[in-house]
Enzyme design. Structure first.
Site, PDB file in Angstrom:
ATOM      1  N   GLY A  51       0.812  -1.199   0.000  1.00 14.04           N
ATOM      2  CA  GLY A  51       0.000   0.000   0.000  1.00 14.04           C
ATOM      3  C   GLY A  51       0.850   1.254   0.000  1.00 14.04           C
ATOM      4  O   GLY A  51       0.555   2.210   0.715  1.00 14.04           O
ATOM      5  N   HIS A  52       1.900   1.230  -0.814  1.00 21.54           N
ATOM      6  CA  HIS A  52       2.798   2.378  -0.907  1.00 21.54           C
ATOM      7  C   HIS A  52       3.630   2.297  -2.187  1.00 21.54           C
ATOM      8  O   HIS A  52       3.614   1.295  -2.878  1.00 21.54           O
ATOM      9  CB  HIS A  52       3.721   2.456   0.317  1.00 21.54           C
ATOM     10  CG  HIS A  52       4.665   1.304   0.428  1.00 21.54           C
ATOM     11  ND1 HIS A  52       4.352   0.153   1.121  1.00 21.54           N
ATOM     12  CD2 HIS A  52       5.904   1.098  -0.079  1.00 21.54           C
ATOM     13  CE1 HIS A  52       5.364  -0.700   1.047  1.00 21.54           C
ATOM     14  NE2 HIS A  52       6.327  -0.148   0.305  1.00 21.54           N
ATOM     15  N   ALA A  53       4.352   3.370  -2.447  1.00 19.45           N
ATOM     16  CA  ALA A  53       5.347   3.420  -3.518  1.00 19.45           C
ATOM     17  C   ALA A  53       6.613   4.016  -2.911  1.00 19.45           C
ATOM     18  O   ALA A  53       6.576   4.587  -1.814  1.00 19.45           O
ATOM     19  CB  ALA A  53       4.864   4.280  -4.682  1.00 19.45           C
ATOM     20  N   ARG A  98       2.516  -0.536  -4.967  1.00 22.24           N
ATOM     21  CA  ARG A  98       2.359  -1.980  -4.823  1.00 22.24           C
ATOM     22  C   ARG A  98       1.497  -2.319  -3.621  1.00 22.24           C
ATOM     23  O   ARG A  98       1.557  -1.654  -2.590  1.00 22.24           O
ATOM     24  CB  ARG A  98       3.707  -2.688  -4.725  1.00 22.24           C
ATOM     25  CG  ARG A  98       4.439  -2.710  -3.380  1.00 22.24           C
ATOM     26  CD  ARG A  98       5.113  -1.440  -2.911  1.00 22.24           C
ATOM     27  NE  ARG A  98       5.857  -0.724  -3.897  1.00 22.24           N
ATOM     28  CZ  ARG A  98       7.131  -0.922  -4.171  1.00 22.24           C
ATOM     29  NH1 ARG A  98       7.841  -1.757  -3.487  1.00 22.24           N
ATOM     30  NH2 ARG A  98       7.722  -0.200  -5.113  1.00 22.24           N
TER      31      ARG A  98
END
Length: 134
Positions: A51-53, A98
Site C-alpha cells: 500500500g505504498h510506492a 504496490r
C-alpha cells in the site's frame, strides 16, 4: 518516469540437486546493491500488505514459500503478478505503487531493498502518488 513496463520477473540462479535445490543471489543478479533485507510471514489470507510506492528505492520480492499476489500500479495502468516460486523474483523499480494480498497459508515474502529504511522515501497516500506521477 517509471511504468508497469519497467517491472521485471527475474530468474534467480539455482543449483538443482536430488537432495534439494539451492537458489543463489549474488551481486550480478540484481541491478542494485542490497542494503536491506526483510520478510513478511504469518500474514492472514484476508490481510493486505504494502500500500505504498517508493521515491528512490528499488525492491525485489520473492515468494520463499507459498504464494501471494502483487498488485502493481503506475497511476495509469495496473497489473497483478502472482509469486509462487522461490527461484523467481519480482523486480519493482522506484515510482510503482504496490499492494500484496491473497497470501496462502505459510507464505513467506522476502524483500531485497536498494536502501535502508527511510520514511521520507515512502509515498503512503495513493492520491498523492497519482499527483506526483502527473
Amino acid at each position: 518516469m517509471t511504468t508497469i513496463s519497467d517491472i521485471e520477473i527475474i530468474q534467480i540462479p539455482k543449483i538443482e540437486d536430488h537432495r534439494g535445490n539451492i537458489a543463489v543471489i549474488e551481486k550480478e543478479v540484481l541491478p542494485y546493491e542490497v542494503k536491506r533485507v526483510y520478510y513478511l510471514y504469518d500474514v492472514p489470507s484476508s490481510a493486505a500488505r504494502g500500500g505504498h510506492a517508493h521515491i528512490d528505492q528499488q525492491e525485489c520480492l520473492i515468494a520463499l514459500s507459498g504464494s501471494f499476489d502483487v498488485i502493481l500500479d503506475d497511476s495509469k495502468k495496473k497489473n497483478i503478478v502472482t509469486l509462487n516460486k522461490p527461484d523467481k523474483g519480482l523486480l519493482i523499480p522506484k515510482g510503482i505503487w504496490r499492494e500484496l494480498e491473497n497470501f496462502s497459508s505459510g507464505a513467506v515474502c522476502l524483500v531485497l531493498s536498494s536502501d535502508v529504511y527511510l520514511e521520507e522515501d515512502y509515498i503512503r497516500d495513493y492520491q498523492n502518488f497519482v499527483e506526483l506521477k502527473l
